[in-house]
Design a protein around this motif. Structure first.
Motif, short mmCIF file in Angstrom:
data_model
loop_
_atom_site.label_atom_id
_atom_site.label_comp_id
_atom_site.label_asym_id
_atom_site.label_seq_id
_atom_site.Cartn_x
_atom_site.Cartn_y
_atom_site.Cartn_z
N ILE A 190 0.83 -1.20 0.00
CA ILE A 190 0.00 0.00 0.00
C ILE A 190 0.87 1.25 0.00
CG2 ILE A 190 -1.56 1.37 1.45
CD1 ILE A 190 -3.04 -1.18 2.12
N LEU A 191 1.95 1.24 0.78
CA LEU A 191 2.83 2.40 0.81
C LEU A 191 3.55 2.59 -0.52
CD1 LEU A 191 4.13 4.72 2.35
CD2 LEU A 191 5.79 3.11 3.29
N ALA A 192 4.03 1.51 -1.12
CA ALA A 192 4.69 1.60 -2.42
C ALA A 192 3.72 2.13 -3.47
CB ALA A 192 5.22 0.23 -2.84
N HIS A 204 -2.97 10.67 1.10
CA HIS A 204 -2.69 11.03 2.48
C HIS A 204 -3.98 11.02 3.28
CE1 HIS A 204 1.37 12.44 1.40
NE2 HIS A 204 0.80 12.95 0.33
N VAL A 205 -3.91 10.46 4.49
CA VAL A 205 -5.07 10.43 5.38
C VAL A 205 -4.61 10.83 6.78
CG1 VAL A 205 -6.93 9.05 6.37
CG2 VAL A 205 -6.15 8.59 4.04
N ILE A 238 -2.82 10.78 13.66
CA ILE A 238 -1.76 10.09 12.92
C ILE A 238 -1.92 10.35 11.43
CG2 ILE A 238 -1.47 8.29 14.64
CD1 ILE A 238 -3.07 6.43 12.77
N HIS A 239 -0.82 10.17 10.70
CA HIS A 239 -0.81 10.29 9.24
C HIS A 239 -0.54 8.93 8.61
CE1 HIS A 239 1.46 10.66 5.39
NE2 HIS A 239 0.49 11.51 5.12
N SER A 240 -1.27 8.63 7.55
CA SER A 240 -0.99 7.45 6.73
C SER A 240 -0.77 7.92 5.30
CB SER A 240 -2.16 6.47 6.77
OG SER A 240 -2.37 5.99 8.07
N GLY A 241 0.24 7.38 4.65
CA GLY A 241 0.53 7.77 3.27
C GLY A 241 2.02 7.97 3.05
N PRO A 242 2.37 8.42 1.85
CA PRO A 242 3.80 8.56 1.49
C PRO A 242 4.49 9.73 2.15
CG PRO A 242 2.42 9.32 -0.30
CD PRO A 242 1.50 8.77 0.74
#
Length: 335
Positions: free
Chosen positions: A132-134, A274-275, A331-335
């Motif tokens: 998911i990150l890639a 980004h979330v 929190i942050h999720s994403g690249p």
């Protein structure tokens, strides 16, 4: 399937992925660098029994005693990782990939009161998987900003959220081209339709985290709930940033801890690079202050979201000293 070296490199572009696992016989952090190299960091003081006990305390105590748990996280996990990574001119960029019950903890906020901790060492994000990150790294940034703002200061059958209106009006002043969807106008059908064409989205409302059946979780709107499956199926083109100013949108269910299914991951599946989400129930007044600070810190592009949230959390730590349940929630999720 084991990730290929190319996937490891794409996932770690610009920093280091930190996989943290605790089993019955041992615990380790695996550091994955942008060259695809791996480094194992033993975590001898992290035991499965302690992880289980601490995770139950997080769920059952409404985050009382969180300062002690943040110190424990630093001593057992984050401190050893900080020592193992090469020093940099500033906070180093990391993505936390905690396995199992470790996904319940705010690794990004680890540290003892009054001493340098994770916030001083890292700009942190989270990812449920390397793939998911890639994929997020390969998702191109979009220039156009089509802002959707949804706020429900009043929701049938639920407590009022006056701070939600403050958030909506603050954001509308910054981006007046699109009026927010408020209260009775924020129906499930209207929000889903607007969300399908938005590139930026901000939600200030109640959310329900169903721990027994995570797929039943969702955002509480005026006529019902917009559920995780409905959100994840949207496939929004050019989606950039979703800010979920609602309770427990980044929380993992204790009953389904190996599933990374929550509202934050649903927005990632819908296409948002980004979330911003909350690990636990979000105080209304704090949510409004944090959102205003975040957008003031943002440079204008969604790719500044992790750094902007880092600066926001530092500001909240200074403002709400002694209240890690507030300043460590986002929190942050994403690249």
């Amino acid at each position: 399937m084991t990730p290929r070296v190319e996937e490891l490199r794409r996932a770690a572009v610009g920093g280091t992925v930190v996989v943290v696992n605790s089993a019955r016989n041992r615990a380790d952090a695996i550091l994955i660098g942008h060259e695809g190299d791996l480094k194992q960091v033993p975590l001898p003081d992290l035991t499965a029994d302690h992880v289980e006990a601490q995770s139950e305390a997080v769920v059952g105590s409404a985050h009382a005693g969180l300062a002690d748990r943040l110190g424990w996280l630093w001593d057992t996990v984050v401190g050893p990782v900080a020592e193992a990574l090469p020093p940099g001119p500033g906070p180093r960029r990391v993505w936390w990939l905690p396995i199992g019950l470790l996904g319940m903890f705010p690794l990004h906020a680890a540290g003892h009161p009054g001493r340098p901790g994770a916030l001083d060492s890292f700009v942190s994000s989270y990812t449920p998987t390397l793939r998911i990150l890639a994929h997020a790294h390969g998702h191109p940034a979009a220039v156009a900003r089509r802002q959707l703002t949804v706020a429900l200061p009043s929701t049938p059958g639920l407590p009022g959220l006056p701070g939600a209106l403050t958030e909506a009006l603050d954001l509308h002043r910054r981006h007046p081209d699109q009026p927010p969807l408020l209260n009775e106008d924020a129906t499930t059908s209207q929000v889903a339709a607007a969300l399908s064409t938005a590139t930026w989205a901000h939600f200030a409302c109640h959310a329900l985290a169903d721990h027994a059946a995570p797929s039943h979780s969702g955002l509480c709107l005026s006529d019902g709930m917009l559920t995780i499956p409905e959100i994840s199926r949207l496939a929004v083109a050019d989606a950039q940033l979703a800010y979920l100013s609602a309770c427990s949108t980044g929380h993992r269910s204790l009953e389904h801890v190996d599933e990374s299914l929550n509202l934050a991951s649903a927005f990632q599946l819908a296409g948002f690079r980004h979330v911003i989400a909350s690990l636990w129930p979000l105080a209304d007044a704090f949510g409004a202050v944090a959102a205003r600070t975040f957008y003031a810190e943002l440079s204008g592009t969604a790719d500044d979201a992790p750094a902007a949230l880092h600066r926001t959390t530092l500001a909240m730590r200074d403002r709400y000293q002694g209240r890690p349940d507030l300043w460590s929630s986002l929190i942050h999720s994403g690249p």
